[in-house]
Structure formats: structure tokens, C-alpha cells
Design an enzyme around this catalytic site. Sequence first.
Site, PDB file in Angstrom:
ATOM      1  N   HIS A 263      -0.971   0.110 -10.214  1.00 25.15           N
ATOM      2  CA  HIS A 263      -1.500   0.143  -8.853  1.00 25.15           C
ATOM      3  C   HIS A 263      -2.934   0.655  -8.902  1.00 25.15           C
ATOM      4  O   HIS A 263      -3.182   1.812  -9.199  1.00 25.15           O
ATOM      5  CB  HIS A 263      -0.625   1.058  -8.003  1.00 25.15           C
TER       6      HIS A 263
ATOM      7  N   GLU B 189       8.184  -4.130   3.332  1.00 22.47           N
ATOM      8  CA  GLU B 189       7.240  -5.249   3.305  1.00 22.47           C
ATOM      9  C   GLU B 189       7.983  -6.577   3.383  1.00 22.47           C
ATOM     10  O   GLU B 189       7.580  -7.497   4.115  1.00 22.47           O
ATOM     11  CB  GLU B 189       6.398  -5.192   2.035  1.00 22.47           C
TER      12      GLU B 189
ATOM     13  N   PHE C  37      -1.618   4.837   2.070  1.00 22.60           N
ATOM     14  CA  PHE C  37      -1.172   6.098   2.656  1.00 22.60           C
ATOM     15  C   PHE C  37      -1.876   6.295   4.000  1.00 22.60           C
ATOM     16  O   PHE C  37      -3.063   5.991   4.147  1.00 22.60           O
ATOM     17  CB  PHE C  37      -1.525   7.264   1.735  1.00 22.60           C
TER      18      PHE C  37
ATOM     19  N   HIS D 200       1.938  -6.614  -1.668  1.00 23.77           N
ATOM     20  CA  HIS D 200       1.538  -5.256  -2.049  1.00 23.77           C
ATOM     21  C   HIS D 200       2.517  -4.728  -3.088  1.00 23.77           C
ATOM     22  O   HIS D 200       2.132  -4.073  -4.046  1.00 23.77           O
ATOM     23  CB  HIS D 200       1.528  -4.349  -0.818  1.00 23.77           C
TER      24      HIS D 200
ATOM     25  N   LYS E 104       1.193  -5.717  -9.880  1.00 23.62           N
ATOM     26  CA  LYS E 104       0.937  -4.358 -10.349  1.00 23.62           C
ATOM     27  C   LYS E 104       1.687  -4.007 -11.621  1.00 23.62           C
ATOM     28  O   LYS E 104       1.268  -3.136 -12.354  1.00 23.62           O
ATOM     29  CB  LYS E 104       1.258  -3.355  -9.254  1.00 23.62           C
TER      30      LYS E 104
ATOM     31  N   CYS F  60      -4.938   2.640  -0.511  1.00 27.20           N
ATOM     32  CA  CYS F  60      -4.684   1.417  -1.268  1.00 27.20           C
ATOM     33  C   CYS F  60      -4.971   0.144  -0.475  1.00 27.20           C
ATOM     34  O   CYS F  60      -4.881  -0.959  -1.019  1.00 27.20           O
ATOM     35  CB  CYS F  60      -3.254   1.417  -1.772  1.00 27.20           C
TER      36      CYS F  60
END
Length: 511
Positions: free
Chosen positions: A438, A396, A497, A385, A416, A245
Site C-alpha cells: 500500500h 468497498e 483514513f 482500493h 497492492k 491514501c
Amino acid sequence: MAGIAGPCSSGVLFRAREAGGSINGASMAQFDGLRQVESMHMPVNGNKSNGFAFTSAPKCRTIKAMASPTVSATKREKDPKKRTVITGMGLVSVFGSDIDTFYNKLLEGESGITLIDRFDASNFSVRFAGQIRDFCSKGYIDGKNDRRLDDCWRYGIVAGKKALEDANLGPQVLETMDRTRIGVIVGTGMGGLTAFSAGVESLIQKGYKKISPFFIPYSITNMGSALLAIDTGLMGPNYSISTACATANYCFYAAANHIRRGEADIMVVGGTEAAVMPTGVGGFIACRALSQRNDEPHRASRPWDKDRDGFVMGEGAGVLVMESLESALNRGAPIIAEYLGGAVTCDAHHMTDPRSDGLGVSSCITKSLEDAGVSPEEVNYVNAHATSTLAGDLAEFSAIKKVFKDTSEIKINGTKARTLNVIYIFTFDEMISSMIGHGLGAAGGLEAIATIKAINTGWLHPTINQDNLEPAVTIDTVPNVKKQHEVNVAISNSFGFGGHNSVVVFAPFSP
């Protein structure tokens, strides 16, 4: 320095840090994949220890990492050969392929999340996504290729050509230019997943002789950049980056460095993804990463909300034309915004879970500001994000607070839940997810466009579905209703990831 226990199992216990973490001793949350399984309270003894605890870690190695230093004000790049500006944008999204429509939908707080009807998902535990409907490639891809191509490549080609058009670099103009000085980096997290799945199905059901000759070419992740270059004749630097991502932001960072080093004048850059299909949805269900709000899909993605339960899948493509200021001025190109800098780092921690101390992210933000030549005090918008996962959202936010000591002027948001973009002065994938889902490898591209539109319009789209905000989130997240905000410097965050972190920095263009 901080000692970090290396990843040795998939069941991670995020240990409360004595300094700055969970406050009273050792509160621990266990995650299976990305979903919280249980909370544990452990007694505190007199011995302080650093790092994380794992459910089974027989031979965990220790990694030493420097904490992020304070960023001091530095000078921005002045050389027009090295300054990088944005001269075009193109996208394919759940809200269509028009940029103004896309951003207006975000400003309205509209959710693009619906029940999946592309395949029969009735037996899946998750039956909704940011699925693109009524996509049209007419005028951008010829009929034969359009029928053959995986949607991942169709989205990328259309977004790329639209970006070129927006930059006044249509086919006739490109014919007159030195195309060895124009490159393409369009990445993807998953590649041609439908083509790959169809090839495997043919092998199993009919044997290897029935595998399509397009199986390999349309599956491999470099094909987005290759096909766009083949169609447009662009012969400059060309490859694909795949960092889950975080992909698109990695591509922006790499492309800008090609321009700074004088290896290209123009780069067509971004991310594309089309994983809303049985293998993609089923795979993320297996990771326990997705929200399961099947009864109200439009409210499923809820960054920083206490009731969040995972992210929502999306798809699409977002592409920018990045160009040296010298080149843009020489050809009279429209200058939309300026790319100031970026950075990439790795958590070196776990395949799917973020570091609870946010060190990988905070150091990435710090490095991006150093690369951009700006101080933390200059940043007033973060596109986060913010994927609406239990661990990711707070990790985050913790990282943002480490870097920005005074957050009174900062706005952050998540896209998102709507389409794929979230706006902060930093760009974070999670926020945009609240509206568009996402977009995985495409997320950073779509969110960069949302960030640039925020710069241009002076309006920030809301982070929707914020009904029960986490108490620890103390920065204005633009909850549920758009806000006017003059952006000085914005950053866009994307994480993937594998612990891949990326941050890019944008600002209004000033000659």
C-alpha cells in the site's frame, strides 16, 4: 434517507443492517483500529433502527445522508478546451522506474513484498514491506540536493520529470512554452517523514541548536509540488493535497477542474510517499492495520481472501501529465488515455474504519460517473482500493454492487499485493496492494498508471494470493492469473483514513 450515528469512539461495532447488510438479524463485528477483535450476535427485537452501534457513544450525533441515486446516461464533455487527456506518465516503484517493466511485473503476478533491511526491524512485530531498493535519481536531481532530500521528495521529483519526458515536455520544450499555464499538484499522505523524525531525534538528543535548517522545509507536505515546480519553472496552480491514501486521486480531480475552468492547459499530478522507516512502520503497527505474516511476506496482502489480516506498507510515486485536448492536439502530444471525470466524498463516520453500508463509497462512485458523463453499464473494469483489511475489502465490494446492478461484464483486481495497483474497471488501492504494498499517498498515482496500462494493453493483472475467496465477492477479481479484457471505461478507487473517498474515471481516447 439513512440515519448514521456519528463517530464517538475508536471501538466500532458494525451493525447489521435490516436492509441489505448482515442478513439474519444483528450480527456485529467489533474492530480495534483496523483489526477485528471479536464477533457478537445480538438478538433482534421488533424495533428497527438505522445507523451503527458503538462500544461507548454517550452523545452520538445523527447525520442524514441521501442514498446514491441511479445514474442515468449523460453526455460526455465535447469541448476540447475542457476535455482532459493523459499525455505522460512517470513512476518510482518497488519494481523500478520503468513503466513497462512495472506493468509486466504486475501481469506476471510477481510480488514486490520483502523483508525490510533499510533499518533493523528485528524487534518489530511486522518486518516486511514493499521497500524500494537501488533507487537512482541520476540525471533528475543534482548530487547535493539528492543527499539532502527526504526520499518522499526524491521519488516525487523523479516520477514527475519522467512523466514530463513521456509527454514530450523536456527542459528544452518547456523553455518555449508559457509555463504560467502549467501547474503541479503532487500530494503525499505523510510528507517528509524521515526528515521529520531526524529533526525530532536531534532535538531530543542534542538540543534545538542542532536541528537541521532543512527540518521544516523537507517535512511539510506541500514540498513535493514546490520542489518539482522550482526545478522545472512551472508557474501555474501549485499546491499539495493530503488525504491519506486517497491523496493522488484527490489531486487528479483537482487538476482536471483547473483545466476545465481554463486556469491551466497542463497539470503535472500525482502522489508520492516514503514511509517505510521506523516511525512509519511502527505507527501503522500501533494502528493494528498491518498484516503480520512475517514468515511469508510475499503472500501477506490478499484482497478479498478470507484469511486476510491487514495491509502491507509500500512506497513510491506515480505522476500523470493531464492536459486539455486542445493543448495536446496543438503541440502534437502523445495521447495515452482520457480522464473522463471523478468525485470525492467523506464517510463522516470514523477515523480509520469504513462505513459498513458503503454509502460514502457508493455515492462517490455515482458522482464520479455523473461527472464523467457515463452510465454504470459502460464501466467494465474497476481498479479497487482493496487493501486486504478485514472491514475495508467487503465495504468497498458492497459499494460496488450497489452502483453496478449487472456485474457480469466487470472485472476487478487488486495491485497492492504486488506493487501498488489493482485493476477493476474501477481503480481501487487495495488490489494493487497485493503486489507492491500500500503506497499510501502514492497509491492512487501508481494505480492510475496500472489502470491506464490495462486500457492500452488489453490485459488485466491478477489479484494475487486469492486462495480462499470471501463468498460475498461475486465479481471476477482476476484471481492469480492475468486476463485479456478490452476496457471500455475504467474507474480507480482510493480511500483514506478520515473517511476520505475518491474515484477517478479513465477511458481509451477517442477523437
